[in-house]
Design a protein around this motif. Sequence first.
Motif, PDB file in Angstrom:
ATOM      1  N   ARG A  23       0.784  -1.213  -0.021  1.00 19.65           N
ATOM      2  CA  ARG A  23       0.069  -0.018  -0.077  1.00 19.65           C
ATOM      3  C   ARG A  23       0.756   1.277   0.005  1.00 19.65           C
ATOM      4  NH1 ARG A  23      -3.679  -1.812   4.643  1.00 19.65           N
ATOM      5  NH2 ARG A  23      -1.955  -1.517   5.759  1.00 19.65           N
ATOM      6  N   GLU A  26       1.824   1.648  -3.411  1.00 18.03           N
ATOM      7  CA  GLU A  26       0.918   2.311  -4.362  1.00 18.03           C
ATOM      8  C   GLU A  26       0.628   3.859  -4.115  1.00 18.03           C
ATOM      9  OE1 GLU A  26      -2.573  -0.053  -3.184  1.00 18.03           O
ATOM     10  OE2 GLU A  26      -1.877  -1.918  -4.200  1.00 18.03           O
ATOM     11  N   GLN A  29       3.256   5.747  -5.738  1.00 19.70           N
ATOM     12  CA  GLN A  29       3.089   5.699  -7.017  1.00 19.70           C
ATOM     13  C   GLN A  29       2.118   6.762  -7.614  1.00 19.70           C
ATOM     14  OE1 GLN A  29       2.289   1.453  -7.721  1.00 19.70           O
ATOM     15  NE2 GLN A  29       4.325   1.014  -8.567  1.00 19.70           N
TER      16      GLN A  29
END
Length: 105
Positions: A23, A26, A29
């Motif tokens: 997570r 993510e 990103q």
Amino acid sequence: MTQPTAAVSVLDFYQALEDASARMLEAAQADDWDRVVELEGVCAVLIERLREQAEAAPLSPVERAEKHRIMLAILRHDAQIRALAEPWLDVWGDAAPGGRAPLLH
């Protein structure tokens, strides 16, 4: 129904760390660095709990292999997060000590 063993609990902590690191990647990103920092705190709590559990729970060879797989995944996530963070670190690193970092927005 049987109670889970301490070793299963340890692997649960490792799995939770893997999930949190995924997570974090993510969020990095998505350029959501506040979320990355929040999840870093979650990881710190999980690591502390893991240390408490791991001392009393030796792992079987199969469990050690799973731990190894998880640790490699976490290290890959960390490397990717660091690669995404490096441009930010360069900006902050160029700021004079005690000075203000340049405005980014």
